[in-house]
Design an enzyme around this catalytic site. Sequence first.
Site, PDB file in Angstrom:
ATOM      1  N   TYR A 192      -1.897  -5.813  13.669  1.00  8.44           N
ATOM      2  CA  TYR A 192      -2.728  -4.979  12.789  1.00  8.44           C
ATOM      3  C   TYR A 192      -3.726  -4.123  13.576  1.00  8.44           C
ATOM      4  CZ  TYR A 192      -5.638  -3.776   8.786  1.00  8.44           C
ATOM      5  OH  TYR A 192      -6.336  -3.097   7.823  1.00  8.44           O
ATOM      6  N   GLU A 231       0.812  -1.220   0.000  1.00  6.52           N
ATOM      7  CA  GLU A 231       0.000   0.000   0.000  1.00  6.52           C
ATOM      8  C   GLU A 231       0.843   1.268   0.000  1.00  6.52           C
ATOM      9  OE1 GLU A 231      -3.620   1.771   2.667  1.00  6.52           O
ATOM     10  OE2 GLU A 231      -3.727  -0.296   2.015  1.00  6.52           O
ATOM     11  N   ASP A 282      -3.103  -3.402   2.413  1.00  2.72           N
ATOM     12  CA  ASP A 282      -3.573  -3.449   3.800  1.00  2.72           C
ATOM     13  C   ASP A 282      -4.621  -4.550   3.946  1.00  2.72           C
ATOM     14  OD1 ASP A 282      -3.473  -2.383   6.378  1.00  2.72           O
ATOM     15  OD2 ASP A 282      -5.316  -1.269   6.029  1.00  2.72           O
TER      16      ASP A 282
END
Length: 648
Positions: A337, A9, A106
């Site tokens: 995350y 990303e 992501d």
Amino acid sequence: MGKKLLITEKPSVAMEFAKALKINTNRKNGYLESDEWIITWCVGHLVTMSYPDKYDEKLKWWRLDTLPFIPKEWKYEIIPNVQNQFNIVQSLMNRTDIDEIYNAGDSGREGEYIQRLVLMMVNPSPNIKRKRVWIDSQTEEEILRGIREAKDQSEYDSLSDSAYLRAKEDYLIGINFSRLLSITQGRNLASKINEDKASISVGRVMTCVLGMIVSREREIRNFVKTKYYKIVGEFGEENTAFKAEWKVNEKSKLFESHLLYNETGFKEEKNAKDFIVSLEGKDAVITELKKSKQKENAPLLFNLAEIQNECTKRFKIKPDETLDIIQNLYEKKLVTYPRTDARVLSTAVAKEISKNLNGIAKLYKDVEVQGYIKKMIDEKYPTNNLSKTKYVNDSKITDHYAIIPTGQGFENFDKLPELQKQIYKLIVKRFLAIFYPPAEYSKIQVCINIDNETFYANGKVCLNQGYLEIARSNDQKQVSADTEKSLEKTEEHSLDILKSLKKGQKLPVKNYEIKSAETSPPPRYNSGSLILAMENAGKLIEDEELREQIKGAGIGTSATRGGIIEKLEKIRYIEINKKTQIVTPSNKGEIIYDIVYCSMPDMLNPKLTASWEKGLDMVAKKEIEPEVFMEKLQRYVCSKFDKLVVKI
């Protein structure tokens, strides 16, 4: 043999993948290359949906007769300021030596959308295999596992469908209803805010959140405090006296009486005094004595909403700032995350949790945390049976598990700003607390009967701090710590008195007193508690167990909620106090609220917004077809216009 193209990303993430894959080749213009791999990146979104005027130039002008605008074929375009990076990604995808494309965006709905848009615009050869890398942290072993176990991209098609539909929903509702209300109510708004002209911005999530803020503000503004009167009796001898509070029950002569404000208080002080007179001279007898032990486990782990709320309370920072910080900790390999709704771990992660603990024990130099770990070792707290606890539940995890420390990434820790270190420590402490034993309390309840009227006394003392030792804030001033100790002593003293009592015992009545109380308005949202309220479909629920029970019907997603609040502030619909983070609507925001309320009130209803989000979730889980969702959305937009145009 051809090469593998991996797309992340952003550049910093690409560098971590390159390190994990041992790609030491010099960085080229927008990508890295080795004998086996090419690694490139997006820079956030490279592609966006086209505005109506790209379909037809006449749609540049806002007119009622061109609404509602619902494209049959959707148009997309490259975002001008990232055209160069798009061209690089496109040229790499079209290279004849590429055999496989790895989507390493992501690991969430928006990350999927960013890369699918690029793939759609480039449309590389169908002979190239497409794979999806899905990871929970940016540690080297997790990156390599993600690449090794990458699934065929088609397995994420339903997530992609959900992402496209979310964007189309926001587009159709935002563009159509913003134009409609601006055309019909813009002059009205402009006159009220003393401007020449004004437009009205409406959004699927944004307008609903504005509604929550305005409704709360008006509830506070219109709140009228109500005074009521409680009765407290003091019972026992001089040195063993204790207080107990009256409460109505079915045996009471005042059961369901109009004289009462609630079950513990009178509307008028005079009635409370009369009640005391009616009890004077009558015996007080203990009719019930309940003794119990209570255990309280550590709270569940942090998800994004919970850590955003906690950081707003502690550090007075906005939710978006918290997300930025945790995103940085994630990219530095320190935590897992961040954009997660789950507050538990998966069974697979729980089995390997010793790696996280050992990393913290060996590498994290914080003295306080090392003290907690030493106690865990000295007391032999079990760390290998998490799967039998409430902290592990595969059924409560969708994309990612809770935010926890990885036990890695400490090579750059000392360079982090102090606030980032403090937030990391918060995550570590919440994580370590789940291995500590529960806090234990001794409780006792005494019921005293006086002429069928009941007074209640309760005592509670902490016998074993358990997890509270680690959960207690380490930044309390000494004064508050001393106060806490004195309160504990008072509770112990009270508990000792109550423990000495016996059922059937008669007690002397020292006195009765009237205590006045008054109702209080609901609190204003701060930017953190607003995130929690969004997660829980409009309810600010303080009780964390209850929050867990109603999860799954939120407004927006963990990734977007902070941005929604930020946008409302940017367009001046709300104001956020920088020192306290308290959120209030602006005058303009309240006028917008009234306009929407009079024309399309369901846009202000959290349940409607949550139901749309639930529908998107069902698409992602393959419980409904994307076409079904889209048909429902189009019907909603058209039916709204039919009703509103009639009103106009």
